[in-house]
Write an enzyme that holds these catalytic residues in place. Sequence first.
Site, PDB file in Angstrom:
ATOM      1  N   ASP A  67       1.021   8.546   2.163  1.00 42.74           N
ATOM      2  CA  ASP A  67       2.336   8.666   1.546  1.00 42.74           C
ATOM      3  C   ASP A  67       2.643  10.086   1.096  1.00 42.74           C
ATOM      4  OD1 ASP A  67       0.365   8.553  -0.393  1.00 42.74           O
ATOM      5  OD2 ASP A  67       1.062   6.713  -1.310  1.00 42.74           O
ATOM      6  N   ASN A 136      -0.536  -1.308 -11.256  1.00 39.83           N
ATOM      7  CA  ASN A 136       0.345  -2.464 -11.009  1.00 39.83           C
ATOM      8  C   ASN A 136       0.000  -3.174  -9.695  1.00 39.83           C
ATOM      9  OD1 ASN A 136       1.230  -0.698  -9.075  1.00 39.83           O
ATOM     10  ND2 ASN A 136       3.364  -0.629  -9.749  1.00 39.83           N
ATOM     11  N   HIS A 138      -0.329  -1.704  -6.701  1.00 41.72           N
ATOM     12  CA  HIS A 138       0.222  -1.143  -5.454  1.00 41.72           C
ATOM     13  C   HIS A 138      -0.874  -0.527  -4.577  1.00 41.72           C
ATOM     14  CE1 HIS A 138       1.164   3.059  -7.407  1.00 41.72           C
ATOM     15  NE2 HIS A 138      -0.012   3.098  -6.816  1.00 41.72           N
ATOM     16  N   GLU A 143       5.005  -0.887  -3.732  1.00 36.98           N
ATOM     17  CA  GLU A 143       5.067  -1.407  -5.090  1.00 36.98           C
ATOM     18  C   GLU A 143       5.171  -2.932  -5.068  1.00 36.98           C
ATOM     19  OE1 GLU A 143       4.362   0.555  -7.290  1.00 36.98           O
ATOM     20  OE2 GLU A 143       5.412   2.463  -7.196  1.00 36.98           O
TER      21      GLU A 143
HETATM   22  C1  F6R Z   1      -1.902   7.775  -3.138  1.00 36.36           C
HETATM   23  C2  F6R Z   1      -1.747   6.334  -3.129  1.00 36.36           C
HETATM   24  C3  F6R Z   1      -1.675   5.548  -4.388  1.00 36.36           C
HETATM   25  C4  F6R Z   1      -2.913   5.729  -5.251  1.00 36.36           C
HETATM   26  C5  F6R Z   1      -2.809   4.891  -6.519  1.00 36.36           C
HETATM   27  C6  F6R Z   1      -3.969   5.150  -7.444  1.00 36.36           C
HETATM   28  O1  F6R Z   1      -1.895   8.291  -1.809  1.00 36.36           O
HETATM   29  O2  F6R Z   1      -1.646   5.798  -2.077  1.00 36.36           O
HETATM   30  O3  F6R Z   1      -1.531   4.194  -4.070  1.00 36.36           O
HETATM   31  O4  F6R Z   1      -4.046   5.361  -4.513  1.00 36.36           O
HETATM   32  O5  F6R Z   1      -1.623   5.191  -7.181  1.00 36.36           O
HETATM   33  O6  F6R Z   1      -3.897   6.447  -7.919  1.00 36.36           O
HETATM   34  P1  F6R Z   1      -5.111   7.099  -8.703  1.00 36.36           P
HETATM   35  O7  F6R Z   1      -6.245   7.188  -7.739  1.00 36.36           O
HETATM   36  O8  F6R Z   1      -4.626   8.456  -9.113  1.00 36.36           O
HETATM   37  O9  F6R Z   1      -5.409   6.196  -9.851  1.00 36.36           O
END
Ligand code: F6R
Length: 254
Positions: A67, A136, A138, A143
Amino acid sequence: MEVVVKGTYEEMSCLAAQVVAGIVCRKPRAVLGLATGSTPLGTYKELIRMHKVEKLDFSQVVTFNLDEYVGLPEDNDQSYHYFMRENFFKHINVVRANIHIPDGNAEDLEEACAMYEIEIEEFGGIDVQILGIGSNGHIAFNEPGSSLGSRTRIKTLDERTRRDNARFFKSIAEVPKYCVTMGIGTILEARKIILLANGAGKAEAIKAAIEGPISASVPASAVQLHPDVLVIVDKAAAARLEREYPSEPHRLVR
Ligand code: F6R
């Protein structure tokens, strides 16, 4: 689904790196699906060490990131282009032309999303997809409520995700509102998935994702549909799990 509980973040990261390195050794032109965020940093650090010390070779490896924010210049220090360059790519011998990250600045974002899907296909699909998980539930920026069949597309970021990610920006007002993300359907087509989570803040999401029902309300629960998933969590992220899980995978390197 194989779940492994490690004592520490470092152990979790080393195991993830070992599995990725095993794939790259067996298939030098492996296609890696990569994530940003705090979670995979230890995995990248260990892969960098393997490259420098053990000569793990990335010269033929192809990468696709999950992403990117919409509207952040690539050289902005919060863009995922910048993150990947600083935390991984510049330390290994991956070839620039083999790196793919969604373009959040494309003039025609929808067309760029469709092209991203085509490129993944042209490279033969993703061999191993690394995933983190949002508090959450995701995965990538899919989301809660995202379709389990979704493809790469533009999404509005959830307010909770914007709040979580505000720690990296000067204020929440600076956190972009939109992103481009691989879809859950895209992710599920990877041949193997490694889902990583560490810290108490992920305990609830991990419980819902791996012990709860499959639901669009918890996008990460979609990995239960995949035939080859390795979930690696540290003790803190495993704290709410009710079933017992081993501390080692069945087979170490696949
Ligand atoms: C980032 C991504 C997000 C993160 C998630 C956890 O490329 O795909 O889904 O993996 O937000 O983020 P962290 O690792 O910072 O807790």
